[in-house]
Design an enzyme around this catalytic site. Structure first.
Site, short mmCIF file in Angstrom:
data_model
loop_
_atom_site.label_atom_id
_atom_site.label_comp_id
_atom_site.label_asym_id
_atom_site.label_seq_id
_atom_site.Cartn_x
_atom_site.Cartn_y
_atom_site.Cartn_z
N CYS A 102 0.85 -1.19 0.00
CA CYS A 102 0.00 0.00 0.00
C CYS A 102 0.89 1.25 0.00
O CYS A 102 1.61 1.48 -0.96
CB CYS A 102 -0.94 -0.06 1.20
SG CYS A 102 -2.23 1.18 1.21
N ASP A 157 -9.18 -3.02 -7.24
CA ASP A 157 -8.69 -1.99 -6.31
C ASP A 157 -9.38 -0.67 -6.64
O ASP A 157 -9.11 -0.06 -7.67
CB ASP A 157 -7.18 -1.86 -6.46
CG ASP A 157 -6.55 -1.01 -5.38
OD1 ASP A 157 -7.21 -0.07 -4.90
OD2 ASP A 157 -5.39 -1.29 -4.99
N HIS A 196 -7.84 -4.00 -3.14
CA HIS A 196 -6.68 -3.42 -2.46
C HIS A 196 -6.37 -4.24 -1.21
O HIS A 196 -7.26 -4.83 -0.60
CB HIS A 196 -7.00 -1.97 -2.07
CG HIS A 196 -5.82 -1.19 -1.63
ND1 HIS A 196 -4.88 -0.68 -2.51
CD2 HIS A 196 -5.40 -0.81 -0.39
CE1 HIS A 196 -3.94 -0.03 -1.84
NE2 HIS A 196 -4.23 -0.11 -0.55
#
Length: 303
Positions: A175, A232, A271
């Site tokens: 991330c 995502d 994600h």
């Protein structure tokens, strides 16, 4: 004001924590670096969270000094061994909590000295936050890229003095740390390979974050494997394709690292699909990605 780029990436992850409930969870969940889970990452999925034993490893907290500041870090390595290849493990926005420490132990079990520096230490402690938006606004958005690059240089130096081989350095991040992986692969002459997990690729330049991975493709010094999710909501696949094109153009002009970089997109993954302690975890994609990461590092001389 909340940084617009960060807000777009993390809006879908906001938990519904009250400050009172968040405070009690913080006390219960995190007492030291690499221990417990960040309160902002609630709810915790205990049934899928991986717990890697430290048996046979030397592992724990350490510090190293950068420009007069002692940067805390979690490290793990096979016990009794030296001259180990080094992996820098770069945190999510939640800091160095149990998931990041466990990931470091996984790399240690694969034969690496893994070090995860707490890269927000100067700006604040993520463990003190129970609300995602406040964490981003008050800590994450105030962290300069230049500071992070210097701290990672310090982590490499620490590794070299503590059983690591600084001729064999890799970096991986998740991330927020995925973006940092791309940046450090452009910045450092030490890194031989990087693996970026769903790191943001584009954004508006600011004084603290002047460039993003797309902008740096032509200067890449180490090949990067990008692992991304097709579902995502914060990182459109259009930005993946833009970065692919930029890397291809740089490769055509002779940049071997850009030419050697690759992307793998898991079509059904969201994600944070590697984050086994969260509802976003997708076991098949996570396991395949980690296997690819190990293979990538070995292929590029980090072994």
């Amino acid at each position: 004001m909340l940084n617009h780029n960060l807000k777009n990436e993390f809006d879908s992850l906001l938990p519904g924590n009250s400050s009172e409930a968040g405070a009690s969870r913080r006390t219960a969940l995190k007492a030291a670096l690499g221990v417990g889970y960040a309160a902002t990452a609630m709810p915790i999925m205990a049934q899928t969270a991986i717990q890697t034993s430290s048996e046979g490893l030397r592992a724990g907290e350490t510090t190293f000094e950068v420009n007069g500041f002692k940067v805390p870090a979690y490290y793990a390595a096979p016990a009794g061994k030296t001259d180990l290849p080094v992996i820098l493990v770069i945190q999510e926005i939640f800091g160095v909590h149990e998931y990041i420490a466990d990931t470091a132990r996984r790399f240690a079990r694969a034969g690496y000295l893994a070090i995860a520096p707490e890269l927000f230490a100067r700006q604040g402690d993520p463990a003190q936050y129970g609300e995602m938006a406040k964490l981003i606004a008050e800590v994450v958005s105030k962290v300069p890229d230049a500071q992070v690059m210097a701290d990672l240089d310090g982590a490499v130096k620490w590794a070299g003095a503590n059983g690591g081989n600084t001729r064999q350095v890799g970096i991986t991040g998740f991330c927020w740390g995925g973006r940092i992986t791309w940046l450090y692969a452009e910045q450092s002459n030490k890194v031989k390979a990087g693996v970026a997990w769903y790191g943001r690729l584009v954004g508006q330049p600011t004084a603290l974050t002047p460039k993003h991975p797309l902008d740096l493709a032509a200067g890449l010094k180490a090949p990067v494997l990008g692992l991304y999710g097709g579902q995502d909501g914060g990182i459109p696949l259009t930005t993946v394709n833009e970065t692919k094109d930029a890397l291809a153009a740089a490769g055509a002009k002779g940049n071997a690292a850009a030419r050697g970089s690759e992307f793998v997109v898991y079509p059904d993954a969201p994600h944070a699909f590697h984050a086994d302690y969260r509802p976003s975890y997708r076991k098949d994609a996570a396991q395949d990605g980690f296997r690819r990461a190990i293979d990538w590092f070995r292929t590029h001389g980090v072994a």
